[in-house]
Design an enzyme around this catalytic site. Structure first.
Site, mmCIF file in Angstrom:
data_model
loop_
_atom_site.group_PDB
_atom_site.id
_atom_site.type_symbol
_atom_site.label_atom_id
_atom_site.label_comp_id
_atom_site.label_asym_id
_atom_site.label_seq_id
_atom_site.Cartn_x
_atom_site.Cartn_y
_atom_site.Cartn_z
ATOM 1 N N GLN A 178 -4.128 -1.486 9.709
ATOM 2 C CA GLN A 178 -3.992 -2.827 9.141
ATOM 3 C C GLN A 178 -4.551 -3.871 10.110
ATOM 4 O O GLN A 178 -4.157 -3.929 11.266
ATOM 5 C CB GLN A 178 -2.508 -3.116 8.832
ATOM 6 C CG GLN A 178 -2.278 -4.431 8.124
ATOM 7 C CD GLN A 178 -2.926 -4.480 6.736
ATOM 8 O OE1 GLN A 178 -2.851 -3.525 5.976
ATOM 9 N NE2 GLN A 178 -3.565 -5.592 6.403
ATOM 10 N N LYS A 228 0.847 -1.204 0.000
ATOM 11 C CA LYS A 228 0.000 0.000 0.000
ATOM 12 C C LYS A 228 0.876 1.246 0.000
ATOM 13 O O LYS A 228 0.603 2.217 -0.714
ATOM 14 C CB LYS A 228 -0.936 -0.019 1.230
ATOM 15 C CG LYS A 228 -2.017 -1.091 1.110
ATOM 16 C CD LYS A 228 -2.706 -1.407 2.421
ATOM 17 C CE LYS A 228 -3.616 -2.630 2.268
ATOM 18 N NZ LYS A 228 -4.134 -3.165 3.523
ATOM 19 N N ASP A 265 -10.919 2.484 4.292
ATOM 20 C CA ASP A 265 -11.247 1.059 4.235
ATOM 21 C C ASP A 265 -12.760 0.841 4.255
ATOM 22 O O ASP A 265 -13.230 -0.278 4.066
ATOM 23 C CB ASP A 265 -10.629 0.343 5.455
ATOM 24 C CG ASP A 265 -9.640 -0.731 5.049
ATOM 25 O OD1 ASP A 265 -9.517 -0.992 3.832
ATOM 26 O OD2 ASP A 265 -9.004 -1.306 5.942
#
Ligand code: NDP
Length: 286
Positions: free
Chosen positions: A98, A54, A121
């Site tokens: 994460q 990412k 997200d």
């Protein structure tokens, strides 16, 4: 029938190129670069790989990108304080925590701490509610990537029967809603589904998001179906999906490979969400 292999790597690269162009246009107008922060707690090897990817891809398309790494034994308070600090940073548009977090940390509380406008997200309850009610908001990246793969093949889900295997907050539930929004008839299967083979056998679109290697067997696939394999499983050092790809490809119309299918699209959608968040925060929504 031999399925068309849907090249997620190529479609993700095209998506990133379009995003790089939009960022270059912004900077050409002397506007700021979008900013993404990844927050990694601990040193889980798989999580490190995902965060690294990412980071790399966001930099490659011209984003400002930074990472915060917290110790595996950090407290919930420290994690939330880190998130809140990034909420307040005007140069940061996207905050990605994460997952999974190490044992003892509350994932829900961490997600709730993220400013919904920076929740790239798409997991904050505000964004999940927006998805559920058909309102604008950040959409979860993996399901959004699956929808983009369908679109890239010119496949219209309207009137089709989509069978989702898995009902997680991350993939199964949101993709079921997205399919419904695109007028598919949707069935959601899970570990208590009585006859998975029969359900999958009725599907024009199969979305496998379980985490069980080759759970979806080739002979279950209805001829011509679109098979989206979200699963990522490591078997004998190799990555495989939730679908028995070789056998399913004999019957399907389209199938996503693992690796190189849904995975690259997930990261591309994260980058797209970050740029969109930046545009929305700067009020230059187009
Ligand atoms: P979860 O573990 O959160 O959910 C798995 C789901 O599968 C659950 O709903 C579970 O049912 C269901 N399930 C388990 N066993 C069976 C079975 N035998 N038959 C039918 N359903 C079953 O996983 P995630 O949704 O987070 O991830 C799913 C997979 O996708 C994983 O391999 C993950 O690594 C991968 N993934 C890939 C991404 C990508 O970018 N390609 C991104 C995110 C995830 P129940 O609810 O009843 O327990």
């Amino acid at each position: 029938m031999v399925a068309e292999i849907v090249d997620g790597k190529k479609i993700a690269a095209q998506t990133r190129a379009a995003l790089a162009q939009r960022i270059a246009e912004r900077t050409g107008r002397a506007e700021r670069r979008p900013g993404l922060v990844t927050i990694l707690v601990g040193d889980d090897p798989a999580s490190k790989v995902y965060v690294g990817r990412k980071q790399r891809e966001s930099k490659e398309i011209g984003m400002h990108s930074e990472s915060a790494v917290l110790a595996v034994d950090c407290t919930q308070k420290e994690l939330v304080a880190t998130i809140v600090a990034y909420n307040q940073r005007p140069d940061i548009d996207g905050i990605l925590v994460q997952m999974p977090l190490p044992k003892g940390l509350d994932e829900d509380a961490a997600i709730r701490a993220i400013d919904p406008c920076k929740d790239v997200d798409g997991l904050h309850p505000m964004n999940q509610g927006a998805l559920f009610t058909g309102k604008p908001g950040m959409r979860p990246c993996t399901p959004a990537g699956c929808m983009r793969l369908l679109e890239s093949c010119g496949y219209d889900p309207a009137g089709k029967h989509a069978v989702v295997v898995g009902r997680s907050r991350l993939v199964g539930k949101p993709i079921a809603i997205m399919m419904l929004d695109r007028h598919a008839t949707v069935t959601i299967c899970h570990s208590r589904t009585a006859d998975l083979a029969a359900e999958v056998g009725r599907a024009d679109i199969v979305i496998a998001a379980v985490g069980s290697p080759a759970l979806v067997r080739g002979e279950w696939i209805k001829p011509g179906a679109f098979v989206l394999d979200v699963g990522i499983n490591r078997v004998d050092g190799k990555l495989v999906g939730d679908v028995d790809t070789a056998a399913a490809a004999e019957r399907a119309g389209w199938i996503t490979p693992v690796p190189g299918g849904v995975g690259p699209m997930t990261v591309a959608m994260l980058l797209e969400n970050t740029l969109t968040a930046c545009e929305l925060r700067d009020g230059d929504q187009r």
